[in-house]
Design a protein around this motif. Structure first.
Motif, PDB file in Angstrom:
ATOM      1  N   ARG A 128      47.936  31.738  45.432  1.00 50.55           N
ATOM      2  CA  ARG A 128      48.506  30.902  44.373  1.00 50.55           C
ATOM      3  C   ARG A 128      47.924  31.310  43.020  1.00 50.55           C
ATOM      4  O   ARG A 128      46.800  31.809  42.943  1.00 50.55           O
ATOM      5  N   GLU A 129      48.698  31.067  41.978  1.00 48.60           N
ATOM      6  CA  GLU A 129      48.254  31.353  40.612  1.00 48.60           C
ATOM      7  C   GLU A 129      48.910  30.371  39.663  1.00 48.60           C
ATOM      8  O   GLU A 129      49.896  29.729  40.018  1.00 48.60           O
ATOM      9  N   ILE A 172      36.948  28.330  40.656  1.00 48.39           N
ATOM     10  CA  ILE A 172      36.534  29.732  40.751  1.00 48.39           C
ATOM     11  C   ILE A 172      35.181  29.745  41.444  1.00 48.39           C
ATOM     12  O   ILE A 172      34.186  29.282  40.901  1.00 48.39           O
ATOM     13  N   LEU A 173      35.181  30.259  42.654  1.00 52.14           N
ATOM     14  CA  LEU A 173      33.954  30.326  43.439  1.00 52.14           C
ATOM     15  C   LEU A 173      33.319  31.696  43.214  1.00 52.14           C
ATOM     16  O   LEU A 173      33.876  32.718  43.621  1.00 52.14           O
ATOM     17  N   ASP A 206      44.306  36.150  31.770  1.00 55.04           N
ATOM     18  CA  ASP A 206      42.882  36.096  32.119  1.00 55.04           C
ATOM     19  C   ASP A 206      42.627  35.631  33.551  1.00 55.04           C
ATOM     20  O   ASP A 206      41.522  35.775  34.057  1.00 55.04           O
ATOM     21  N   PHE A 207      43.644  35.056  34.197  1.00 54.44           N
ATOM     22  CA  PHE A 207      43.464  34.541  35.548  1.00 54.44           C
ATOM     23  C   PHE A 207      43.180  35.694  36.504  1.00 54.44           C
ATOM     24  O   PHE A 207      43.921  36.660  36.574  1.00 54.44           O
ATOM     25  N   LYS A 208      42.077  35.584  37.236  1.00 57.46           N
ATOM     26  CA  LYS A 208      41.677  36.620  38.197  1.00 57.46           C
ATOM     27  C   LYS A 208      42.393  36.382  39.520  1.00 57.46           C
ATOM     28  O   LYS A 208      42.112  35.435  40.244  1.00 57.46           O
ATOM     29  N   VAL A 228      31.048  35.160  50.205  1.00 61.47           N
ATOM     30  CA  VAL A 228      30.061  36.136  50.650  1.00 61.47           C
ATOM     31  C   VAL A 228      30.353  37.526  50.096  1.00 61.47           C
ATOM     32  O   VAL A 228      29.644  38.478  50.415  1.00 61.47           O
ATOM     33  N   GLY A 229      31.383  37.626  49.268  1.00 65.27           N
ATOM     34  CA  GLY A 229      31.715  38.896  48.634  1.00 65.27           C
ATOM     35  C   GLY A 229      30.994  39.035  47.313  1.00 65.27           C
ATOM     36  O   GLY A 229      30.152  38.222  46.937  1.00 65.27           O
ATOM     37  N   ASP A 230      31.335  40.085  46.572  1.00 70.76           N
ATOM     38  CA  ASP A 230      30.715  40.280  45.266  1.00 70.76           C
ATOM     39  C   ASP A 230      31.713  40.109  44.120  1.00 70.76           C
ATOM     40  O   ASP A 230      31.453  40.512  42.996  1.00 70.76           O
ATOM     41  N   GLU A 231      32.850  39.492  44.415  1.00 68.01           N
ATOM     42  CA  GLU A 231      33.867  39.170  43.408  1.00 68.01           C
ATOM     43  C   GLU A 231      34.180  37.682  43.467  1.00 68.01           C
ATOM     44  O   GLU A 231      34.165  37.093  44.546  1.00 68.01           O
ATOM     45  N   PRO A 232      34.496  37.058  42.325  1.00 70.99           N
ATOM     46  CA  PRO A 232      34.896  35.644  42.357  1.00 70.99           C
ATOM     47  C   PRO A 232      36.206  35.456  43.122  1.00 70.99           C
ATOM     48  O   PRO A 232      37.019  36.374  43.220  1.00 70.99           O
ATOM     49  N   VAL A 233      36.393  34.245  43.666  1.00 68.75           N
ATOM     50  CA  VAL A 233      37.615  33.903  44.394  1.00 68.75           C
ATOM     51  C   VAL A 233      38.201  32.644  43.757  1.00 68.75           C
ATOM     52  O   VAL A 233      37.487  31.662  43.551  1.00 68.75           O
TER      53      VAL A 233
END
Length: 182
Positions: free
Chosen positions: A144-145, A109-110, A158-160, A54-59
């Motif tokens: 996690r990453e 990536i949602l 590049d991983f967000k 529901v945000g404006d950034e990917p998760v």
């Protein structure tokens, strides 16, 4: 006089910035847990998990920490907190899949506005003793990453990374009418 003019202009600039509409990007993820078959005793331990950005950034979501990746139709590890009527945590008796080091492909990536959902039968996953009512909650770690030593430098850079650290669902209730055979 010159200093007063500078201070007035500076004050006006700061005031204009403070009142202008500034949009800050934000990560917000909701986790909703439902019991779609609560009135059906044969399927009352099925829960439906919905994750919604529901945000404006990917998760970035590590999919092996969710029911969105199954191992032989089962959870790959304990992902839900299940408690009996006395508030005691039910023992996880399901699988424990070792996936090794984290690769970039292990993440979902949602994007903003996207949702994913999955129904899961919790019957074979936890010890329900003699049965009864059980509260269920889902908690997902978001810190996690990918493992920097097994992915390329570009993939790692590049991983967000998430600003959110975890998301927790609402609590719902499942009912098992009696002992669950192993």
């Amino acid at each position: 006089m010159k200093w007063k003019r500078v201070l007035v202009l500076l004050g006006w600039s700061v005031g204009a910035l403070a009142t202008s509409p500034v949009t800050l990007a934000e990560q917000r993820l909701t986790a909703k847990l439902e019991t779609p078959y609560a009135s059906d005793s044969r399927r009352s331990a099925i829960v439906k998990l919905t994750l919604h950005n529901v945000g404006d950034e990917p998760v970035a979501i590590m999919k092996w920490d969710t029911p969105f990746v199954m191992s032989g139709g089962r959870l790959p590890k304990s992902q839900y907190e299940v408690k009996n009527g006395a508030g005691e945590v039910s023992r996880y008796i399901g699988r424990s899949v070792n996936i090794g080091r984290l690769l970039s492909g292990y993440f979902i990536i949602l994007q903003s506005g996207e949702s994913i959902e999955k129904e899961v039968d919790l019957t074979p996953e936890y010890d329900y003793g003699a049965g009864g009512a059980f509260s269920v909650k889902f908690t997902l770690s978001l810190d996690r990453e990918p493992d920097r030593f097994v992915v390329t430098d570009k993939e790692f850079q590049d991983f967000k990374r998430n600003t959110l650290k975890y998301v927790e669902s609402n609590e719902t209730t499942i009912y098992l009418p009696g002992p669950v055979p192993p």
